[in-house]
Design a protein around this motif. Sequence first.
Motif, mmCIF file in Angstrom:
data_model
loop_
_atom_site.group_PDB
_atom_site.id
_atom_site.type_symbol
_atom_site.label_atom_id
_atom_site.label_comp_id
_atom_site.label_asym_id
_atom_site.label_seq_id
_atom_site.Cartn_x
_atom_site.Cartn_y
_atom_site.Cartn_z
ATOM 1 N N GLY A 11 -56.110 40.822 109.270
ATOM 2 C CA GLY A 11 -55.181 40.065 110.090
ATOM 3 C C GLY A 11 -53.755 40.559 109.979
ATOM 4 O O GLY A 11 -53.437 41.487 109.227
ATOM 5 N N PRO A 12 -52.832 39.921 110.726
ATOM 6 C CA PRO A 12 -51.447 40.391 110.779
ATOM 7 C C PRO A 12 -50.589 39.864 109.633
ATOM 8 O O PRO A 12 -50.958 38.916 108.936
ATOM 9 N N ASN A 13 -49.447 40.523 109.461
ATOM 10 C CA ASN A 13 -48.335 40.020 108.635
ATOM 11 C C ASN A 13 -48.648 39.938 107.140
ATOM 12 O O ASN A 13 -48.315 38.956 106.480
ATOM 13 N N TRP A 14 -49.246 40.983 106.581
ATOM 14 C CA TRP A 14 -49.469 41.017 105.140
ATOM 15 C C TRP A 14 -48.415 41.911 104.486
ATOM 16 O O TRP A 14 -48.219 43.057 104.903
ATOM 17 N N SER A 15 -47.747 41.378 103.489
ATOM 18 C CA SER A 15 -46.749 42.166 102.746
ATOM 19 C C SER A 15 -47.377 42.711 101.478
ATOM 20 O O SER A 15 -48.244 42.083 100.866
ATOM 21 N N THR A 16 -46.944 43.907 101.091
ATOM 22 C CA THR A 16 -47.420 44.543 99.861
ATOM 23 C C THR A 16 -46.266 44.618 98.869
ATOM 24 O O THR A 16 -45.165 45.051 99.222
ATOM 25 N N ILE A 17 -46.502 44.166 97.663
ATOM 26 C CA ILE A 17 -45.485 44.237 96.612
ATOM 27 C C ILE A 17 -46.072 44.998 95.433
ATOM 28 O O ILE A 17 -47.093 44.612 94.863
ATOM 29 N N ILE A 18 -45.417 46.098 95.074
ATOM 30 C CA ILE A 18 -45.831 46.881 93.904
ATOM 31 C C ILE A 18 -45.073 46.386 92.678
ATOM 32 O O ILE A 18 -45.655 46.047 91.656
ATOM 33 N N GLY A 19 -43.749 46.328 92.772
ATOM 34 C CA GLY A 19 -42.916 45.685 91.765
ATOM 35 C C GLY A 19 -43.198 46.120 90.347
ATOM 36 O O GLY A 19 -43.230 47.309 90.021
ATOM 37 N N ALA A 20 -43.429 45.127 89.480
ATOM 38 C CA ALA A 20 -43.566 45.375 88.044
ATOM 39 C C ALA A 20 -44.874 46.034 87.665
ATOM 40 O O ALA A 20 -45.043 46.447 86.509
ATOM 41 N N HIS A 21 -45.812 46.163 88.600
ATOM 42 C CA HIS A 21 -47.108 46.756 88.245
ATOM 43 C C HIS A 21 -46.958 48.184 87.717
ATOM 44 O O HIS A 21 -47.734 48.612 86.860
ATOM 45 N N ARG A 22 -46.009 48.934 88.237
ATOM 46 C CA ARG A 22 -45.815 50.309 87.783
ATOM 47 C C ARG A 22 -45.597 50.362 86.270
ATOM 48 O O ARG A 22 -45.899 51.355 85.622
#
Length: 400
Positions: free
Chosen positions: A188-199
């Motif tokens: 579906g539409p409008n999904w944001s991806t956050i990598i952030g602190a995972h690195r």
Amino acid sequence: MTMAGTRSALGALVLLAAITALAPATGRAAPQPRAGDGEQTFTPVIQDVLSPPRWFRGIDNRVHIEYELRLINGFPVPATVESIQVRRGGGAELDELTGDRLLTAMSPLGRPTSNETTIPPGSVAVAYIDLTVDGPDQLPKRILHSTTVGVDPSLAAPLPVPEAIVETGAPARVVQQRPIRIDAPLSGPNWSTIIGAHRRALEPVNGSRANGERFAIDWNRLDQQDRPAFGDPASLSSSPSYGAPVLAVADAKVVKTLDGVPDQVPDDFTPVGTAEQLDGNVVVLKLDRDVYAGYAHLIPGSVAVERGDVVQAGDVLGRLGNSGNSSGPHLHFQVMNAPSLLASDSLPFVLSRFRLRGIVPSLDAFGDAVAGQTPVPFETQGAGPYRNRGPVGIDIFDLP
């Protein structure tokens, strides 16, 4: 250590060397300096690469090589890292971290949200490297690191140390294998991806260090007005993400599930009881030999599969929730080399197809939109359809 303490340690070493030289032979010859050994130099900071550098191609069309460079200060005085050069095995420079880029990349081990380039005596820091090249054909087979370290000679006395020391080492072979290609874990539409602190999720697990989250993504949905939340902040239903079907990313076998961990009340976190419950309700799929996909924080009672089940790409595995170590509804998704979200090494992946709507300028901008229940700001440069690419920051995708 004081100057007197340093002299005492050196005196002990000299005495030990003298005793060793006078001791009778025991059948094994003592090591002797060899011609061509070269000049011996103090290198206060010892460096090594913690796990094999791995790569993926991002929506910026760059190849991103991700890994951690451990920096151990073995001196009794502070050492400041002034630059890190990444070189090909043949010596050609690939990148150099200095100034703000270096500061942003470095953190003390165990404190990934702090940024410091000075390593205290007897301490460990980590440089989280994001090395980029134009394409797979530019991928280095082997890399080295030339690290420049500054030490105050007056503090190091009587050890003969210059103000700046350059050490070239920490060799590593870059994994040449292409990243696994998968479908998206949502639709579906409008999904944001956050990598952030995972690195920077280096964890001491089972007597070793692990980073199963290096390439992990947190998925959050925006509503039709591009808001990440609306309504009562204490209600799970205020999140457009909550309850969304979570999908198998490939044909696979279910190797692990966990259900029954309660959802958290948003922004009213209750600590979980065990390390196993940190990820909340979980599904782990085996995609290939030594390749697993992990889904975390599912709604309790929503897990729709059991260990041993065989699933097809697109099958519903559960529902997006807020269980475990989570402050708001989202899907934590990662690919790793073992069937554990904690005790594993993270593997890169690319999504088979999606449409990029835009790129959020910063994590703070996203956080402000959550707090204010306002539209997330994003830039539309590069918007359009993509195949076989991975997110590199906070991106907004329309998924098939």
